[in-house]
Design a protein around this motif. Sequence first.
Motif, PDB file in Angstrom:
ATOM      1  N   CYS A  15       0.719  -1.124  -0.020  1.00 48.14           N
ATOM      2  CA  CYS A  15       0.105   0.004   0.072  1.00 48.14           C
ATOM      3  C   CYS A  15       0.688   1.260  -0.033  1.00 48.14           C
ATOM      4  O   CYS A  15       0.699   1.937  -0.631  1.00 48.14           O
ATOM      5  N   THR A  19       1.828   4.313  -2.984  1.00 50.84           N
ATOM      6  CA  THR A  19       1.291   5.617  -2.858  1.00 50.84           C
ATOM      7  C   THR A  19       2.256   6.632  -2.568  1.00 50.84           C
ATOM      8  O   THR A  19       2.132   7.967  -2.843  1.00 50.84           O
ATOM      9  N   ILE A  87      -3.870   3.039   6.312  1.00 54.54           N
ATOM     10  CA  ILE A  87      -5.042   3.276   5.118  1.00 54.54           C
ATOM     11  C   ILE A  87      -5.514   4.799   5.457  1.00 54.54           C
ATOM     12  O   ILE A  87      -5.704   5.056   3.988  1.00 54.54           O
ATOM     13  N   VAL A  90      -2.622   6.281   2.960  1.00 58.70           N
ATOM     14  CA  VAL A  90      -2.989   6.303   1.725  1.00 58.70           C
ATOM     15  C   VAL A  90      -4.249   6.753   0.971  1.00 58.70           C
ATOM     16  O   VAL A  90      -4.178   7.220  -0.002  1.00 58.70           O
TER      17      VAL A  90
ATOM     18  N   ILE B  39      -8.814   3.472  -5.147  1.00 62.26           N
ATOM     19  CA  ILE B  39      -8.653   3.016  -4.019  1.00 62.26           C
ATOM     20  C   ILE B  39      -9.359   1.628  -3.856  1.00 62.26           C
ATOM     21  O   ILE B  39      -8.943   0.674  -3.519  1.00 62.26           O
ATOM     22  N   PHE B  42      -7.492  -1.083  -5.759  1.00 66.78           N
ATOM     23  CA  PHE B  42      -6.390  -1.574  -4.797  1.00 66.78           C
ATOM     24  C   PHE B  42      -7.081  -2.353  -3.620  1.00 66.78           C
ATOM     25  O   PHE B  42      -6.163  -3.248  -2.968  1.00 66.78           O
ATOM     26  N   GLN B  43      -8.076  -1.970  -3.024  1.00 69.21           N
ATOM     27  CA  GLN B  43      -8.792  -2.563  -1.823  1.00 69.21           C
ATOM     28  C   GLN B  43      -9.065  -4.021  -2.236  1.00 69.21           C
ATOM     29  O   GLN B  43      -8.975  -4.957  -1.400  1.00 69.21           O
ATOM     30  N   THR B  46      -5.841  -6.038  -2.330  1.00 78.18           N
ATOM     31  CA  THR B  46      -5.180  -6.161  -0.743  1.00 78.18           C
ATOM     32  C   THR B  46      -6.242  -7.064  -0.208  1.00 78.18           C
ATOM     33  O   THR B  46      -5.389  -7.918   0.493  1.00 78.18           O
TER      34      THR B  46
END
Lengths: 117, 121
Positions: A15, A19, A87, A90, B39, B42-43, B46
């Motif tokens: 992650c 980013t 998170i 990110v 997002i 990519f969520q 992951t």
Amino acid sequence: MTLPHWSYVAMLVFCLVGTLPLVPAFRLRVLRQPRRLLLTVLLAGTPFLLWDLYATHAGHWWFDEEQTLPWRVAGLPLEEISFFVVIPVVAVLTLEGVRAARRGVRPGSGRRREEAR
Amino acid sequence: MSYTALAALGVVAAIVLDRWVARTRITSTSDWWSAYAIIVFFQLLTNGWLTGRGIVRYDPDTILGSEDVVLVGDGRILFAPVEDLAFGFALVLTSCVAWTWLGRHRAADSTVDSAVDRATS
């Protein structure tokens, strides 16, 4: 510890690797505002961390000991706590990256401008 | 409460926060939805890693689907319970609302500063 123990850590690293380069590419001023970023993490992360604590203790979900690091805080792996820091960061970097791109900032344009000076 | 009910509540709470509490209203902007589109892609990747490998496992009594970890179907998308999408949406939106709200105060401060600058110069 074996390699599988780092499975969750690998996801958090993925992650950040995806980013953090947005900062130099779009000249984002997110990391230059550490207080604002820290407050964001605390304000947004805390309620979800509390939810996570409740859900973990209520048995909604649990973590594989073979694929997480051995350290636990209040029953949560350190990676799970780090999740609520990573998170929000990110998310903010992505939002600011989009905002910069919409303002016409192009990746790498800052470097060229500095070289021109 | 089940994870399903809490996740739905989380989404509503995040939207209420954006629209009526903090009044940042980023859910009215295409910047937010573009960022979320990136997002959420990519969520899915992951979260698919976390749930597909069983790093995180779920009690079937609290989610829509069963304990079977399947790619798609049975209440799961890319191995992850659909509830995770709602949890992620709420967390990411709350983060962006907090960031924007704190920035708005900063902008207000700098406006005051510049007004003071003008008054004293």
